[in-house]
Scaffold this active site. Structure first.
Site: not given
Ligand code: PA5
Length: 435
Positions: A284, A305, A419
């Protein structure tokens, strides 16, 4: 402090490339510390080990004490950065068979990290005769997976325990001032802890996001923060010896040399979720503008393995970053046998850890001879202190590395595409016309 060992990657690197990349890493470090790069407002995580205030630590411990003895199970609801840090830490610290009920603290289970009906139905069945609490973690408060899981579990709680008791069983962790979860917490009077606005999900393990589940599970959050603090002292140095800068430089060199996949390797089942946390952190943070190393994970020796053949002799597109750890006090010796039919008598006098260590060494030698460069981190043992260091080390390295690549380490705009489609397909108001 953890050790970064580069002896099995440096032979693959040209000296002038190394110096150049290290200089670039220092410039990226300047950008990170000055806040002058993209996402510069999201650097609150840098100081969490020193700023996680006394009040937060006390609040986490207070909730843990309140629930000790009164909850058989605590369900931690969250996804992505609001899930993986705590999951990784708890897998690492817990007895491998802790669910068998050896600890006094509640059994921690997770929800809201998928939309699987089977999983939720199993969970509701598991909770049926148990006293349980909920920790709901979502910075935005609107992510569909945890929001749905929370709705289902909250309704189950209200039905079983009634409104007043339910209030005592729910703790939320969310944005300090906005979002649906903050609103619900205020309306229904849930105990609530805040995620600082300048800390993004995947960099939040040292905030209440990680600390609360770790404390409720009965582990030492002060030691966890102490380890991270020690790492911070070492990494806040603009020097050629800074292991985070060396690591960031080397992985960018690998990328430039055409090694497009970084395989995160462990040799302990307890570190399986470290790989999952690392995958999210790097993917990310770096996978943007059609750039970035693809992070993969392997559990050795298990995967030797299965995928071992490919690593040794498939496409030469990867390098490995291994996390090695000593065992915690335990010693499991290889016992003698009366018949030696299995031919293992030559190992008598050694421990299982000795054998694992040789497997690590032999694997590194094999893979580097097959043109898979290897970087490895060594930690003494898997505990709160060392894991605190490890989390901080990788967060710091990742941010520097992403700035070297020229991308914003702290956003994840592409996640919205999935999303938007999901909301449109489900008919969410306001999304039906969106492409
Ligand atoms: O690293 C990030 O920002 C994302 O992976 C969020 O943590 C994830 O999408 C969850 O978001 P939220 O905490 O708003 O539910």
């Amino acid at each position: 402090m953890l050790k970064l060992n580069t002896e099995m990657i440096l032979p693959f690197v040209e000296e002038q490339d190394y110096q150049k990349a290290l200089d670039e890493a220092k410039m990226a470090y300047d950008i990170l510390l000055s806040g002058s790069g993209p996402g510069g407002g999201m650097r609150g995580w840098l100081d969490l080990p020193v700023s996680a205030d006394r009040q937060l630590v006390e609040d986490c411990k207070m909730i843990a004490t309140r629930w000790l003895g009164s909850m058989d199970v605590v369900v931690v609801v969250g996804i992505g950065g609001s899930f993986l840090g705590a999951k990784c830490a708890l897998e690492a610290f817990s007895h491998s068979f802790a669910s068998a009920g050896e600890r006094n603290s509640p059994h921690i289970v997770f929800a809201g990290f998928s939309l699987s009906e089977d999983y939720m139905s199993d969970l509701l069945g598991y909770l049926k005769k148990k006293s349980y609490g909920l920790i709901v973690i979502s910075k935005s408060g609107t992510t569909i997976e945890p929001a749905l899981a929370f709705r289902i579990l909250r309704m189950n709680m209200l039905h079983r325990f009634g409104e007043e008791d339910t209030r005592r069983r729910i703790v939320t962790v969310t944005d300090p001032s906005k979002g649906a979860l903050r609103e619900m917490s205020l309306r229904y009077g849930y105990t609530s802890l805040s995620i600082p606005s300048d800390v993004g999900g995947r960099y939040s393990v040292m905030s209440a996001v990680g600390l609360l589940p770790i404390a409720v599970a009965g582990f030492d959050i002060e030691s966890f923060l102490g380890g991270a603090r020690e790492a911070r002292e070492v990494l806040m140095n603009r020097s050629d010896d800074n292991p985070a800068l060396i690591y960031a430089a080397l992985r960018n060199i690998m990328y430039r040399y055409g090694k497009k996949i970084e395989v995160f390797v462990n040799y302990h089942p307890k570190l399986k979720y470290l790989g999952e946390w690392l995958k999210q952190l790097f993917a990310e943070s770096e996978g943007k503008n059609h750039k970035g190393l693809f992070p993969a994970t392997l559990d050795f020796t298990t995967d030797l393995h299965s995928v071992g053949q490919y690593i040794q002799d498939g496409e030469r597109i990867m390098f490995e970053t291994s996390v090695l750890a000593g065992s915690k006090e335990v010693v499991v010796p290889v016992p003698p046998s009366t018949d030696n039919l299995d031919g293992l008598d030559y190992l008598v006098g050694k421990t299982l850890e000795d054998v694992n260590y040789m497997a690590e060494k032999g694997t590194r030698m094999a893979h580097t001879s097959g043109n898979v460069p290897n970087i490895y981190m060594e930690m003494e043992q898997i505990d709160e202190w060392n894991m605190g260091q490890l989390f901080y080390f990788f967060e710091f390295s990742c941010a520097v590395s992403a700035y070297m690549l020229g991308v914003n380490p702290f956003d994840q705009p592409a996640v919205e595409v999935y999303k938007t489609n999901l909301y449109r397909l489900l008919g969410r108001p306001g999304y039906t016309d969106k492409q």
